[in-house]
Design an enzyme around this catalytic site. Structure first.
Site, PDB file in Angstrom:
ATOM      1  N   SER A 190      -5.742   0.509  10.725  1.00  0.00           N
ATOM      2  CA  SER A 190      -4.834   0.534   9.588  1.00  0.00           C
ATOM      3  C   SER A 190      -4.011   1.806   9.657  1.00  0.00           C
ATOM      4  O   SER A 190      -4.438   2.817  10.214  1.00  0.00           O
ATOM      5  CB  SER A 190      -5.643   0.512   8.291  1.00  0.00           C
ATOM      6  OG  SER A 190      -4.856   0.917   7.198  1.00  0.00           O
ATOM      7  N   CYS A 238       0.827  -1.221   0.000  1.00  0.00           N
ATOM      8  CA  CYS A 238       0.000   0.000   0.000  1.00  0.00           C
ATOM      9  C   CYS A 238       0.859   1.268   0.000  1.00  0.00           C
ATOM     10  O   CYS A 238       1.839   1.363   0.728  1.00  0.00           O
ATOM     11  CB  CYS A 238      -0.914   0.011   1.202  1.00  0.00           C
ATOM     12  SG  CYS A 238      -2.110  -1.327   1.225  1.00  0.00           S
TER      13      CYS A 238
END
Length: 562
Positions: free
Chosen positions: A475, A197
Site C-alpha cells: 500500500s 485515503c
C-alpha cells in the site's frame, strides 16, 4: 454544437439505416437535438463498497451538466472497482490489481462499441485512476480524467489520523500497546466521510500524477471529495472536455516521454506510492512510450523530496489543497531546481505546466510543500534495487527515516496469511528479514498489498529493526525498509523461490542492491529441484489473469500470447 460529420458517433447515429439505434436511445430520453451533438462517454466508477468512489454519482451529474452547457451530449456508464482498504489482508485483495485490467478493458469496450467522440473518466480509489488513464490512451479520443478527491482526516486523541493509523493500531493492539476500546474508537473516527485515503498513498499519488502528466486539469484533483468546490470543478471539467474536443487534442498527443518523466518527478517529490511504478509502466505501454523500471530510480535520484506527507510525513492530501493545491508542488520544483521539470508539457487547459505552476496562488506561511533548499531529502523516495534476489528489479520507498542497510536471516513465508500469523503471534524477531513469496502477479495471483503485515510490524515496534521483501506489493501507506515487486516472482522460478529460513539477506539501498549470501551455483542447484506450485485458481478471471500477466518489472500488464 452539431457533431462533425466525420466524428465516430455519426457512424452509429446518422442516416436511414441507423433509425433503429436512434429509436432505442429516444426510449431513454435522448432527442434528435441531443443525438446531433458530439457524444461524450462518461465513465463513472461509482460503487457502494467503499468511501473512495461513493460520492461519484453526485460529481457525475455535475460533469454532465458541464458537457451539456458546452454543446455536447453526455452518455454515462459505470464500471467496477475493488477497495484495497476493505479487502486488505484477505483473499479478496487479490482482485484489486486484476481490477485495473478489467476496468480499463470495460471502459475501452464501451467506448469502442458506442463510438463516442470524446471521453470523460471519473475515478476515485487506487486502481480506477490508472485504469481510466489506460482506457483513455487506448481509445485516444479527446479526453479528461477527474479524481473524486481525498477523504478528510479523522481526529483521534487530539491528532489527525488516516486509515494508515488503523492498520498500525492493529499491530499495536496485538502487542498489547493499545486497548480494544481504543482500537474501536480509532476505527470509528479514522474515515469521517466519502473520499479516497487521505495520505500520499496510491490514490493521491496517482491523482498527483494525472495533473503532472496532462490528463487532469491542474488544481482540480486535489480539491477534497466533500468540498463544495469539487462540484464546480466537475462542472468546469465537463466543459473542458468539449474545449479539448474542439481543439482536437488526444491523450497520446500529450502523454509523451517527457510527460511520463514529469509524472515520475511528481511521485518522487511527494514521497508517493511504489504502486506508481506498476501503473506508469502500464500507462506507458498504452501510450507507446518507452519506459523501464530503471527510469524511476534515475529520475528519483535527481528529484528532491519536498512534500511533508503521510505515511512518513506529517500532513495529508487535504493539507496540500489548503496550501494551494498540487500546482504548488510544480511551482516549488520549477523555482528551486530549474530544468528538472519539463515546463513546456501541455495540460488539459492548453497551457503548459510551467504556465499553470507560475499562476498558482500559494497559501502564505504553508509548510506542507517545502522549497527545494529546505527539502526533506535532496533525492526522491523511489529506489530500484537489483541483485541476485531480484535480477529484473524491485522497488523500495525511502522517506529518510528508514535504515539504508540491513543484513539478517530470512524468515520465509509462502503467503501473506502465514506471515501475518507470525507477526501477530510475536514470533518475528528484531534483525530478521521477513520474506513473503508466491504473492506476485501470477503466483498470487494479483499481487496483493501487504499493508496488514507491514503496519502490524510498525505497530509492534519492529518497523526499524526488521526488513521485508516480497514479490507482492505494498500500500502507499506502507513505511519502513520494505521491498516489493521482487522480479522475477517465485511462481515463475525467480531466485526468491530458492530462499530458505536462515539464509542471510543483504539490503544496501545506497548501492542499489538486494542479495542473498549464496553462490550462483547454489541458487541454480536449489532452483533445479523447484517445482511450480499448483495454480490457486484454475478457471475464471483469476486464472485468466495469472496466465496472461507480465512481470511486475513490466507493469504487471496482461498481454495476448502469440
Amino acid at each position: 454544437m452539431p457533431a462533425d460529420p466525420q466524428s465516430p458517433s455519426r457512424i452509429i447515429l446518422e442516416g436511414r439505416d441507423r433509425a433503429g439505434a436512434r429509436s432505442m436511445l429516444k426510449a431513454i430520453g435522448f432527442t434528435d437535438e441531443d443525438l446531433a451533438r458530439p457524444i461524450v462517454g462518461v465513465a463513472n466508477t461509482w460503487i457502494e463498497t467503499m468511501p473512495c468512489n461513493y460520492h461519484l454519482r453526485r460529481l457525475a451529474a455535475k460533469v454532465k451538466e458541464g458537457i451539456r452547457a458546452a454543446g455536447g451530449t453526455p452518455m454515462e456508464f459505470n464500471t467496477i472497482a475493488i477497495s484495497d482498504g476493505v479487502t486488505m489482508g484477505t483473499e479478496g485483495m487479490k482482485a484489486s490489481l486484476i481490477s485495473r485490467e478489467v476496468i480499463a478493458d470495460s471502459i475501452e469496450l464501451v467506448g469502442r462499441g458506442h463510438m463516442f467522440d470524446a471521453m470523460f473518466a471519473l475515478v476515485g480509489c487506487d486502481k480506477t485512476i490508472p485504469a481510466g488513464a489506460m482506457a483513455l490512451l487506448r481509445l485516444n479520443v479527446p479526453s479528461v480524467l477527474l479524481y473524486g478527491g481525498s477523504i478528510a482526516a479523522g481526529h483521534f486523541q487530539s491528532h489527525d489520523v488516516t486509515i494508515q493509523d488503523v492498520y498500525e493500531a492493529i499491530g499495536a493492539n496485538a502487542a498489547g500497546k493499545m486497548s480494544d476500546a481504543e482500537l474501536k474508537e480509532l476505527e470509528n473516527v479514522a474515515c469521517p466521510a466519502a473520499g479516497a485515503c487521505g495520505g500520499q498513498f496510491t490514490a493521491n499519488t496517482m491523482s498527483t500524477v494525472m495533473e503532472f502528466i496532462g490528463l487532469s486539469p491542474m488544481g482540480a484533483n486535489g480539491i477534497p471529495a466533500m468540498d463544495s468546490a469539487k462540484d464546480e470543478a466537475a462542472f468546469k471539467a465537463g466543459q473542458l472536455v468539449m474545449d479539448i474536443f474542439r481543439r482536437g487534442v488526444r491523450p497520446r498527443d500529450v502523454l509523451t516521454r517527457k510527460a511520463f518523466e514529469n509524472a515520475i518527478i511528481s511521485v518522487a517529490a511527494t514521497g508517493g506510492s511504489t504502486n506508481s511504478v506498476l501503473h506508469l509502466l502500464a500507462m506507458a505501454r498504452e501510450a507507446g512510450v518507452a519506459l523501464s523500471i530503471d527510469d524511476f530510480g534515475a529520475i528519483s535520484a535527481r528529484t528532491p523530496l519536498i512534500a511533508d506527507l503521510k505515511p512518513a510525513g506529517k500532513y495529508v492530501a487535504v493539507d496540500v489543497y489548503k496550501a494551494g493545491g498540487i500546482p504548488v508542488i510544480a511551482k516549488k520544483l520549477i523555482e528551486g531546481k530549474p530544468g528538472l521539470l519539463h515546463e513546456a508539457q501541455l495540460t488539459p487547459s492548453g497551457k503548459t505546466i510551467g504556465e499553470e505552476a507560475r499562476a498558482v496562488k500559494e497559501t502564505p506561511g504553508q509548510d506542507v510543500i517545502r522549497s527545494v533548499t529546505n527539502a526533506r531529502k535532496q533525492t526522491g523516495g523511489l529506489v530500484i534495487l537489483k541483485g541476485n534476489l531480484s535480477p529484473e528489479g524491485c522497488v523500495v520507498k525511502i522517506s529518510g527515516h528508514e535504515p539504508l542497510q540491513h543484513r539478517g536471516p530470512a524468515r520465509v513465508f509462502n503467503s501473506e496469511e502465514e506471515a501475518m500469523k507470525a507477526v501477530t503471534s510475536k514470533t518475528i524477531k528484531a534483525g530478521e528479514v521477513v520474506v513473503i513469496r508466491y504473492e506476485g502477479p501470477s503466483g498470487g495471483p494479483g499481487m496483493r498489498e501487504m499493508l496488514g503485515v507491514t503496519a502490524a510490524l510498525v505497530g509492534e515496534g519492529l518497523g526499524e529493526s526488521v526488513a521485508l521483501l516480497t514479490d507482492g506489493r505494498f500500500s502507499g501507506a506502507t513505511r519502513g525498509l520494505m521491498v516489493g515487486h521482487v522480479a522475477p516472482e517465485a511462481a515463475r522460478g525467480g531466485p526468491i523461490a530458492a530462499l530458505k529460513d536462515g539464509d542471510t539477506v543483504v539490503f544496501d539501498v545506497n548501492a542499489r542492491k538486494l542479495d542473498v549470501e549464496l553462490s550462483a551455483e547454489e541458487i541454480a542447484k536449489r532452483l533445479e529441484g523447484w517445482k511450480r506450485p499448483e495454480p490457486r485458481y484454475k478457471w475464471g478471471v483469476f486464472a485468466k489473469y495469472a496466465a496472461l500477466v507480465s512481470s511486475a518489472a513490466e507493469g504487471a500488464i496482461t498481454q495476448a500470447k502469440s
